[in-house]
Design a protein around this motif. Structure first.
Motif, PDB file in Angstrom:
ATOM      1  N   ASN A   1       0.860  -1.178   0.000  1.00  0.00           N
ATOM      2  CA  ASN A   1       0.000   0.000   0.000  1.00  0.00           C
ATOM      3  C   ASN A   1       0.894   1.224   0.000  1.00  0.00           C
ATOM      4  OD1 ASN A   1      -1.639   2.255   1.077  1.00  0.00           O
ATOM      5  ND2 ASN A   1      -3.210   0.691   1.379  1.00  0.00           N
ATOM      6  N   THR A   2       0.722   2.087  -0.985  1.00  0.00           N
ATOM      7  CA  THR A   2       1.606   3.241  -1.139  1.00  0.00           C
ATOM      8  C   THR A   2       1.690   4.077   0.134  1.00  0.00           C
ATOM      9  OG1 THR A   2       1.081   3.352  -3.495  1.00  0.00           O
ATOM     10  CG2 THR A   2       2.041   5.324  -2.487  1.00  0.00           C
ATOM     11  N   TYR A   3       0.544   4.286   0.794  1.00  0.00           N
ATOM     12  CA  TYR A   3       0.533   5.148   1.969  1.00  0.00           C
ATOM     13  C   TYR A   3       0.471   4.360   3.273  1.00  0.00           C
ATOM     14  CZ  TYR A   3      -0.511   8.614  -1.592  1.00  0.00           C
ATOM     15  OH  TYR A   3      -0.463   9.407  -2.704  1.00  0.00           O
ATOM     16  N   GLY A   4       0.441   3.049   3.198  1.00  0.00           N
ATOM     17  CA  GLY A   4       0.321   2.236   4.397  1.00  0.00           C
ATOM     18  C   GLY A   4       1.496   2.437   5.342  1.00  0.00           C
ATOM     19  N   GLY A   5       1.206   2.703   6.603  1.00  0.00           N
ATOM     20  CA  GLY A   5       2.249   2.858   7.600  1.00  0.00           C
ATOM     21  C   GLY A   5       3.022   4.158   7.492  1.00  0.00           C
ATOM     22  N   ASN A   6       2.496   5.160   6.762  1.00  0.00           N
ATOM     23  CA  ASN A   6       3.244   6.415   6.639  1.00  0.00           C
ATOM     24  C   ASN A   6       3.364   7.088   8.003  1.00  0.00           C
ATOM     25  OD1 ASN A   6       1.398   9.022   6.813  1.00  0.00           O
ATOM     26  ND2 ASN A   6       0.173   7.439   5.783  1.00  0.00           N
ATOM     27  N   PRO A   7       4.494   7.746   8.294  1.00  0.00           N
ATOM     28  CA  PRO A   7       4.772   8.260   9.638  1.00  0.00           C
ATOM     29  C   PRO A   7       3.795   9.328  10.115  1.00  0.00           C
ATOM     30  CG  PRO A   7       6.421   9.022   8.068  1.00  0.00           C
ATOM     31  CD  PRO A   7       5.634   7.963   7.377  1.00  0.00           C
ATOM     32  N   VAL A   8       3.227  10.127   9.204  1.00  0.00           N
ATOM     33  CA  VAL A   8       2.290  11.165   9.634  1.00  0.00           C
ATOM     34  C   VAL A   8       1.016  10.540  10.198  1.00  0.00           C
ATOM     35  CG1 VAL A   8       0.848  13.094   8.885  1.00  0.00           C
ATOM     36  CG2 VAL A   8       3.179  12.879   8.013  1.00  0.00           C
ATOM     37  N   SER A   9       0.442   9.593   9.453  1.00  0.00           N
ATOM     38  CA  SER A   9      -0.775   8.933   9.934  1.00  0.00           C
ATOM     39  C   SER A   9      -0.518   8.156  11.217  1.00  0.00           C
ATOM     40  CB  SER A   9      -1.332   7.992   8.857  1.00  0.00           C
ATOM     41  OG  SER A   9      -1.765   8.721   7.729  1.00  0.00           O
ATOM     42  N   MET A  10       0.630   7.487  11.292  1.00  0.00           N
ATOM     43  CA  MET A  10       0.957   6.719  12.490  1.00  0.00           C
ATOM     44  C   MET A  10       1.125   7.625  13.697  1.00  0.00           C
ATOM     45  SD  MET A  10       0.875   3.569  11.620  1.00  0.00           S
ATOM     46  CE  MET A  10      -0.546   4.194  10.707  1.00  0.00           C
ATOM     47  N   ALA A  11       1.753   8.788  13.503  1.00  0.00           N
ATOM     48  CA  ALA A  11       1.945   9.720  14.616  1.00  0.00           C
ATOM     49  C   ALA A  11       0.606  10.281  15.089  1.00  0.00           C
ATOM     50  CB  ALA A  11       2.876  10.846  14.185  1.00  0.00           C
ATOM     51  N   ILE A  12      -0.285  10.584  14.143  1.00  0.00           N
ATOM     52  CA  ILE A  12      -1.607  11.090  14.512  1.00  0.00           C
ATOM     53  C   ILE A  12      -2.369  10.030  15.295  1.00  0.00           C
ATOM     54  CG2 ILE A  12      -3.875  11.720  13.580  1.00  0.00           C
ATOM     55  CD1 ILE A  12      -2.392  13.205  11.348  1.00  0.00           C
ATOM     56  N   ALA A  13      -2.304   8.793  14.828  1.00  0.00           N
ATOM     57  CA  ALA A  13      -2.996   7.719  15.538  1.00  0.00           C
ATOM     58  C   ALA A  13      -2.430   7.542  16.939  1.00  0.00           C
ATOM     59  CB  ALA A  13      -2.885   6.427  14.746  1.00  0.00           C
TER      60      ALA A  13
END
Length: 379
Positions: free
Chosen positions: A246-258
Motif C-alpha cells: 500500500n503506497t501510503y500504508g504505515g506512513n509516519p504522519v498517519s501513524m503519529a496522529i494515531a
C-alpha cells in the motif's frame, strides 16, 4: 453531532487539538504497542500483532477477507443482515445495508435483534440466533462449500444500534472455527473505548477474534486504518507468497496522529467518560421513553453507542420511519443538533457522539428531544 458551544468534532473528539497538530515529528512506531495492548484481551501482547497499517477502513476489511481466504483456502463469507463493512466491491457484497446484490460466496445470517427480530427472549436469543448461523454452515458444507470467515461489526451500527444477545458470538465463533473458518471483528465504528466498559466492542461478548479491523476513530477522522491478527495467521499469510503493499500504508504522519489519539484517549480518560456519561444518557432516555411510551419502542445501548427505536405503537412494535425522520429534521432545523436515522426499517435514532461529548451537551440534547416529542403533531 454539534456541541452546543459550536465545536464540531469527529468521532474521537477535538479536546486536544494541539496534540493532534503537533505530531509531524513523531515516529509513529509506538502505535503497535499502544493498540495491541488493548486488543490482546486474554492473549499476551506477544501473541497479537498489527499485521498491516492502512489508509481507510474499507481497505482494512478487504485485506481481512484476503487473509482469511488465503490462510484457510476456503471461499465462503458469512455476514449478517443489515451490516455495512465498506464501499469496495468485495465489501458491498457483504453489506446488505446498501441493498446491493450479494456475492456468489456471500452467506447472510439473520440480524440478532431481540426487539424486532425472529427471537425476542433475551435469555435464549443468543443461542437461537447462533443456531441460525450453524444451519447456514451446515447447508454450505452439504453443498461442498467451505467457510472462509465470519465477519461482523461487534455492535451493529448501520443495522440500528443493535446489541448482540448474550452468548451469541461465543457460540458463533465456535461453529465457524469448527468449520475451518476465521472470525473477523469489524471495530471501525465501535472500537477505541466507545462502549465504555471495554476498549473493544467484542469484549462485551467475552470472545477474542482471529482478525480485528479498525478505522478512522484511530485518527480522529484522519484517514488511517489497521488490520490486527495473530503472529501465526500473519506468518501463514506471508508464507503463501501472496503480495500485498500500500503506497501510503504505515506512513509516519498517519501513524503519529494515531498515536496522539491513543494518548488523548488515555490521558483524558475518554473510555471511562463514555461509560459514565453513557449510563446517564441511557437512563435519561429511558425516562423519556416512560414519558412518551407510544412512540419510543426501545432504548438500548452501551457507552456512547445508543439507539432509540421509534414505532407507531409500542404494543405492535410497527416501525415509524416517518416520525423518526421528522424528529431528526427538527433537531437540525430548530436546535442545530445533527443526528441520523438508521436500521433495517430506518426508524432508529442513533446516538454516537464524539468522545468529548459532555454532560452539558447531553442535557441540551435531551431537552431538544423532549421538545420534538412534545411537538410531534406539528412537525
Amino acid at each position: 453531532m454539534l456541541r452546543k458551544r459550536g465545536c464540531c468534532c469527529s468521532e474521537e473528539g477535538c479536546s486536544s487539538e494541539k496534540k493532534l497538530k503537533a505530531v509531524g515529528k513523531e515516529s509513529g512506531n509506538e502505535i503497535l504497542n499502544g493498540i495491541t495492548n488493548g486488543v490482546a484481551h486474554d492473549r499476551t501482547k506477544e501473541e497479537t500483532v498489527l499485521a498491516r497499517r492502512k489508509l481507510i477502513a474499507s481497505e482494512a476489511n478487504d485485506l481481512a477477507l484476503q487473509i482469511a481466504d488465503t490462510v484457510t483456502g476456503n471461499t465462503e463469507h458469512i455476514c449478517v443482515e443489515g451490516a455495512y463493512h465498506g464501499n469496495l466491491r468485495s465489501l458491498l457484497q457483504l453489506s446488505t445495508y446498501k441493498d446491493t446484490p450479494m456475492g456468489l460466496h456471500s452467506i447472510v445470517a439473520p440480524l440478532p435483534d431481540v426487539y424486532n427480530g425472529k427471537y425476542k427472549d433475551p435469555d435464549n436469543a443468543g443461542m437461537l440466533y447462533a443456531g441460525e448461523v450453524k444451519k447456514l454452515i451446515d447447508k454450505a458444507s452439504s453443498n461442498e462449500k467451505r467457510i472462509s470467515c465470519f465477519i461482523m461489526e461487534s455492535l451493529f451500527s448501520c443495522a440500528g444500534q443493535i446489541i448482540p444477545p448474550k452468548g451469541y458470538l461465543q457460540a458463533v465463533y465456535k461453529y465457524v472455527h469448527d468449520a475451518g473458518g476465521l472470525c473477523i471483528a469489524d471495530e471501525v465504528q465501535v472500537g477505541f473505548g466507545r462502549v465504555g466498559k471495554y476498549f473493544w466492542g467484542f469484549e462485551l461478548q467475552d470472545v477474542v477474534p482471529d482478525i480485528v479491523t479498525i478505522g478512522k476513530p484511530m485518527g480522529n477522522g484522519h484517514p488511517v486504518a489497521g488490520v490486527i491478527t495473530t503472529p501465526e495467521i500473519a506468518k501463514r499469510f506471508s508464507l503463501t507468497g501472496v503480495s500485498y503493499f500500500n503506497t501510503y500504508g504505515g506512513n509516519p504522519v498517519s501513524m503519529a496522529i494515531a498515536q496522539a489519539v491513543l494518548t488523548v484517549i488515555k490521558e483524558e480518560n475518554l473510555q471511562q467518560h463514555a461509560n459514565s456519561l453513557g449510563e446517564y444518557l441511557l437512563h435519561s432516555l429511558l425516562e423519556l421513553q416512560a414519558k412518551y411510551p407510544t412512540h419510543i419502542g426501545d432504548v438500548r445501548g452501551v457507552g456512547f453507542f445508543i439507539g432509540l427505536e421509534i414505532v407507531k405503537d409500542r404494543k405492535s412494535r410497527e416501525p415509524d420511519s416517518q416520525l423518526a425522520t421528522r424528529i431528526i429534521t427538527r433537531m437540525l432545523r430548530e436546535h442545530r443538533v445533527i443526528m441520523s436515522v438508521d436500521g433495517t426499517n430506518n426508524n432508529v435514532i442513533k446516538f454516537k457522539p464524539p468522545m468529548c461529548f459532555d454532560k452539558e451537551n447531553a442535557d441540551y440534547l435531551l431537552e431538544c428531544l423532549e421538545e420534538c416529542f412534545d411537538n410531534q403533531e406539528n412537525m
